[in-house]
Scaffold this motif. Structure first.
Motif, PDB file in Angstrom:
ATOM      1  N   VAL A   1      -4.002  -6.635   4.138  1.00  0.00           N
ATOM      2  CA  VAL A   1      -3.391  -6.049   2.944  1.00  0.00           C
ATOM      3  C   VAL A   1      -1.872  -6.073   3.090  1.00  0.00           C
ATOM      4  O   VAL A   1      -1.344  -5.853   4.172  1.00  0.00           O
ATOM      5  CB  VAL A   1      -3.896  -4.606   2.717  1.00  0.00           C
ATOM      6  N   VAL A   2      -1.184  -6.372   1.994  1.00  0.00           N
ATOM      7  CA  VAL A   2       0.276  -6.344   1.970  1.00  0.00           C
ATOM      8  C   VAL A   2       0.741  -5.702   0.665  1.00  0.00           C
ATOM      9  O   VAL A   2       0.040  -5.719  -0.347  1.00  0.00           O
ATOM     10  CB  VAL A   2       0.891  -7.764   2.069  1.00  0.00           C
ATOM     11  N   GLU A   3       1.948  -5.138   0.703  1.00  0.00           N
ATOM     12  CA  GLU A   3       2.565  -4.629  -0.519  1.00  0.00           C
ATOM     13  C   GLU A   3       3.125  -5.795  -1.324  1.00  0.00           C
ATOM     14  O   GLU A   3       3.690  -6.734  -0.766  1.00  0.00           O
ATOM     15  CB  GLU A   3       3.692  -3.659  -0.173  1.00  0.00           C
ATOM     16  N   THR A   4       2.987  -5.717  -2.629  1.00  0.00           N
ATOM     17  CA  THR A   4       3.522  -6.732  -3.529  1.00  0.00           C
ATOM     18  C   THR A   4       4.636  -6.107  -4.358  1.00  0.00           C
ATOM     19  O   THR A   4       4.439  -5.045  -4.963  1.00  0.00           O
ATOM     20  CB  THR A   4       2.432  -7.280  -4.461  1.00  0.00           C
ATOM     21  N   ARG A   5       5.787  -6.752  -4.368  1.00  0.00           N
ATOM     22  CA  ARG A   5       6.936  -6.214  -5.101  1.00  0.00           C
ATOM     23  C   ARG A   5       7.635  -7.322  -5.890  1.00  0.00           C
ATOM     24  O   ARG A   5       7.498  -8.508  -5.588  1.00  0.00           O
ATOM     25  CB  ARG A   5       7.931  -5.563  -4.141  1.00  0.00           C
ATOM     26  N   VAL A   6       8.413  -6.878  -6.897  1.00  0.00           N
ATOM     27  CA  VAL A   6       9.199  -7.797  -7.719  1.00  0.00           C
ATOM     28  C   VAL A   6      10.615  -7.246  -7.801  1.00  0.00           C
ATOM     29  O   VAL A   6      10.821  -6.063  -8.094  1.00  0.00           O
ATOM     30  CB  VAL A   6       8.611  -7.930  -9.142  1.00  0.00           C
TER      31      VAL A   6
ATOM     32  N   GLU B   1      13.986  -2.817  -7.573  1.00  0.00           N
ATOM     33  CA  GLU B   1      12.764  -3.350  -6.991  1.00  0.00           C
ATOM     34  C   GLU B   1      11.565  -2.613  -7.573  1.00  0.00           C
ATOM     35  O   GLU B   1      11.503  -1.382  -7.545  1.00  0.00           O
ATOM     36  CB  GLU B   1      12.800  -3.183  -5.471  1.00  0.00           C
ATOM     37  N   LEU B   2      10.638  -3.372  -8.129  1.00  0.00           N
ATOM     38  CA  LEU B   2       9.433  -2.806  -8.724  1.00  0.00           C
ATOM     39  C   LEU B   2       8.278  -2.950  -7.745  1.00  0.00           C
ATOM     40  O   LEU B   2       7.970  -4.051  -7.296  1.00  0.00           O
ATOM     41  CB  LEU B   2       9.091  -3.529 -10.028  1.00  0.00           C
ATOM     42  N   GLU B   3       7.636  -1.822  -7.396  1.00  0.00           N
ATOM     43  CA  GLU B   3       6.489  -1.844  -6.505  1.00  0.00           C
ATOM     44  C   GLU B   3       5.229  -1.997  -7.348  1.00  0.00           C
ATOM     45  O   GLU B   3       4.929  -1.146  -8.186  1.00  0.00           O
ATOM     46  CB  GLU B   3       6.429  -0.557  -5.679  1.00  0.00           C
ATOM     47  N   LEU B   4       4.476  -3.057  -7.126  1.00  0.00           N
ATOM     48  CA  LEU B   4       3.291  -3.317  -7.935  1.00  0.00           C
ATOM     49  C   LEU B   4       2.066  -2.637  -7.337  1.00  0.00           C
ATOM     50  O   LEU B   4       1.573  -1.654  -7.852  1.00  0.00           O
ATOM     51  CB  LEU B   4       3.063  -4.826  -8.068  1.00  0.00           C
ATOM     52  N   SER B   5       1.564  -3.166  -6.252  1.00  0.00           N
ATOM     53  CA  SER B   5       0.353  -2.616  -5.648  1.00  0.00           C
ATOM     54  C   SER B   5       0.183  -3.260  -4.283  1.00  0.00           C
ATOM     55  O   SER B   5       1.097  -3.896  -3.768  1.00  0.00           O
ATOM     56  CB  SER B   5      -0.872  -2.895  -6.529  1.00  0.00           C
ATOM     57  N   GLU B   6      -0.991  -3.119  -3.723  1.00  0.00           N
ATOM     58  CA  GLU B   6      -1.330  -3.796  -2.480  1.00  0.00           C
ATOM     59  C   GLU B   6      -2.395  -4.842  -2.743  1.00  0.00           C
ATOM     60  O   GLU B   6      -3.199  -4.706  -3.667  1.00  0.00           O
ATOM     61  CB  GLU B   6      -1.829  -2.788  -1.437  1.00  0.00           C
ATOM     62  N   GLY B   7      -2.390  -5.903  -1.939  1.00  0.00           N
ATOM     63  CA  GLY B   7      -3.384  -6.960  -2.104  1.00  0.00           C
ATOM     64  C   GLY B   7      -3.380  -7.878  -0.907  1.00  0.00           C
ATOM     65  O   GLY B   7      -2.812  -7.546   0.136  1.00  0.00           O
ATOM     66  N   LEU B   8      -3.984  -9.043  -1.049  1.00  0.00           N
ATOM     67  CA  LEU B   8      -3.998 -10.019   0.028  1.00  0.00           C
ATOM     68  C   LEU B   8      -2.739 -10.873  -0.046  1.00  0.00           C
ATOM     69  O   LEU B   8      -2.097 -10.988  -1.083  1.00  0.00           O
ATOM     70  CB  LEU B   8      -5.263 -10.876  -0.054  1.00  0.00           C
ATOM     71  N   ARG B   9      -2.413 -11.526   1.065  1.00  0.00           N
ATOM     72  CA  ARG B   9      -1.099 -12.137   1.227  1.00  0.00           C
ATOM     73  C   ARG B   9      -1.000 -13.573   0.738  1.00  0.00           C
ATOM     74  O   ARG B   9       0.008 -14.232   0.974  1.00  0.00           O
ATOM     75  CB  ARG B   9      -0.685 -12.090   2.689  1.00  0.00           C
ATOM     76  N   TYR B  10      -2.024 -14.101   0.078  1.00  0.00           N
ATOM     77  CA  TYR B  10      -1.998 -15.512  -0.280  1.00  0.00           C
ATOM     78  C   TYR B  10      -0.817 -15.818  -1.199  1.00  0.00           C
ATOM     79  O   TYR B  10      -0.700 -15.249  -2.276  1.00  0.00           O
ATOM     80  CB  TYR B  10      -3.302 -15.918  -0.962  1.00  0.00           C
ATOM     81  N   PRO B  11       0.069 -16.743  -0.815  1.00  0.00           N
ATOM     82  CA  PRO B  11       1.227 -17.048  -1.646  1.00  0.00           C
ATOM     83  C   PRO B  11       0.855 -17.579  -3.030  1.00  0.00           C
ATOM     84  O   PRO B  11       1.543 -17.333  -4.008  1.00  0.00           O
ATOM     85  CB  PRO B  11       1.995 -18.112  -0.850  1.00  0.00           C
ATOM     86  N   GLN B  12      -0.264 -18.315  -3.119  1.00  0.00           N
ATOM     87  CA  GLN B  12      -0.646 -18.901  -4.407  1.00  0.00           C
ATOM     88  C   GLN B  12      -1.088 -17.847  -5.412  1.00  0.00           C
ATOM     89  O   GLN B  12      -1.280 -18.152  -6.586  1.00  0.00           O
ATOM     90  CB  GLN B  12      -1.745 -19.966  -4.225  1.00  0.00           C
ATOM     91  N   TRP B  13      -1.279 -16.602  -4.953  1.00  0.00           N
ATOM     92  CA  TRP B  13      -1.649 -15.537  -5.885  1.00  0.00           C
ATOM     93  C   TRP B  13      -0.443 -14.942  -6.591  1.00  0.00           C
ATOM     94  O   TRP B  13      -0.576 -14.080  -7.437  1.00  0.00           O
ATOM     95  CB  TRP B  13      -2.409 -14.443  -5.127  1.00  0.00           C
ATOM     96  N   MET B  14       0.748 -15.367  -6.191  1.00  0.00           N
ATOM     97  CA  MET B  14       1.966 -14.819  -6.804  1.00  0.00           C
ATOM     98  C   MET B  14       2.127 -15.387  -8.209  1.00  0.00           C
ATOM     99  O   MET B  14       2.605 -16.478  -8.376  1.00  0.00           O
ATOM    100  CB  MET B  14       3.182 -15.146  -5.957  1.00  0.00           C
TER     101      MET B  14
END
Length: 401
Positions: free
Chosen positions: A375-380, A388-401
């Motif tokens: 699990v990793v934090e996802t931010r924009v 910085e906007l904190e979205l949620s947590e998820g898996l680290r796959y770059p293609q999911w960005m």
């Protein structure tokens, strides 16, 4: 009468013994057999040996013949792996053997002969999902690995508007779907290939090529869409991330410069201009033995974002560099609490720009590889405001960005 019965009994028992030993019989004379794999003579680094009706083969040769992986661990254990099967040998103590962590009893004991570790060929090959035949008249062992030996064929005559790049048996192939009669074209014939992708206009394909040894570095190559002009881009090995510019035939990548002894002396961010006439390379950023975790082309194709991990005197940061090498700071990770030496945010990864170039998305990687994988934090980041906007947590796959 008794003498005749005795001779008959001896002959009967001898025949029964040969039958029960299977298709690899005991050979009276120590004549080394030959080995054929998928119809082709095998080139072996060590000789084969007979032992109690079984043929012994070195672990290195067996791995090569089956396309398996094997590794020594401190001369105490050795494992060999193929598909989802792993067989481990413990060389100390009682010589324990385990298959997928379950005890395994060999038909003939594994042993070291003249400094080389040997295994029973048939028993091991069949446990690693290959088929073994004995050709007695030719004194030959024949292995069928089950791998497809013929190259892929086109089965449909219908055309489609694309050129397809794909990997088969670790080699690169191209198929021009625009020509209904075109056949697959093999581009590489050695090593192992990993696809990078097509340039923005589809004229060039980038790929990485490395030797069969998993520990060897990878090198960056390009080839034209018609299969011509396959060329190595850089003499230096490259790291994982290689990216095409969104607006030009340019590649951004991280190269590892090595000294005469093969040790990494510097990590360099470069960009390469690809054309039919030449490949031009420019170095943008060069650091000692630092690590650059992620790259991302800005949508304008003139700038590249790159992330630096936490260092002793530096928190994780994201920089931007233009094609002349001018660098500017985009973002710094600020610790809200004192840094925990056991577990902390280590770097920005999976950098990805929004199409308008106003936002940059990323994951926050921990200093624990296992936790980062889970699990990793996802931010924009809003580039204009720095918010910085904190979205949620998820898996680290770059293609999911």
């Amino acid at each position: 009468m008794y003498r005749g019965q005795l001779q008959f009994g001896v002959l009967f028992l001898t025949g029964l013994l040969l039958f029960t030993l299977g298709s690899v019989p005991v050979v009276a004379a120590a004549v080394e057999p030959t080995l054929v794999v998928d119809g082709k003579p095998a080139v072996l680094a060590s000789p084969l040996y007979w032992d109690q009706g079984s043929v012994l083969i070195s672990v290195e040769d067996l791995a090569t013949c089956l396309g398996a992986s094997f590794r020594w661990n401190d001369d105490v254990t050795v494992w060999i792996q193929r598909y989802n099967c792993t067989i481990l040998f413990r060389l100390d103590g009682a010589g324990e053997v385990r298959k997928n962590n379950e005890p395994l009893v060999l038909s003939v004991k594994a042993r070291t002969i003249d400094g080389t570790f040997y295994l029973p060929l048939r028993f091991m090959a069949e446990n690693l999902k290959a088929t073994v035949h004995w050709n007695g008249s030719a004194n030959r062992v024949e292995i069928v690995t089950g791998e497809r030996q013929e190259p892929p064929e086109r089965v449909s005559g219908q055309g489609f508007n694309a050129v397809v790049a794909y990997i088969d048996a670790d080699q690169l192939w191209l198929l021009d779907g625009r020509d209904p009669k075109a056949k697959p074209k093999q581009i590489t014939d050695s090593g192992k290939v990993e696809l990078v992708g097509w340039s923005w206009d589809g004229r060039w394909l980038a790929y990485k090529c490395k030797a069969d040894d998993e520990d060897e570095p990878a090198y960056l190559w390009v080839v034209a869409s018609d299969g011509s002009q396959a060329r190595q881009v850089d003499a230096a090995p490259v790291d994982d991330e290689v990216l095409w510019s969104p607006k030009a035939e340019r590649l951004a990548y991280t190269a590892r410069e090595c000294d005469a002894d093969g040790n990494i002396s510097a990590v360099v961010v470069k960009w390469a201009e690809i054309s039919a006439a030449d490949i031009g390379i420019e170095a943008l950023v060069e650091e000692g033995n630092a690590t650059i975790l992620s790259l991302a082309w800005h949508p304008d194709g003139d700038r590249i974002a790159l992330s630096w991990p936490r260092a002793k005197e530096q928190p994780p940061i994201i920089e931007q560099v233009d094609l002349t090498g001018n660098r500017s700071l985009l973002h710094t990770f600020y610790d809200r609490e004192p840094v925990d030496p056991e577990l902390h945010t280590w770097a920005f990864i999976s950098l990805n720009w929004s199409p308008d170039g106003k936002h940059l998305a990323y994951h926050l990687r921990k200093n624990s590889a296992s936790l980062t994988a889970d699990v990793v934090e996802t931010r924009v980041l809003n580039i204009e405001t720095g918010v910085e906007l904190e979205l949620s947590e998820g898996l680290r796959y770059p293609q999911w960005m």
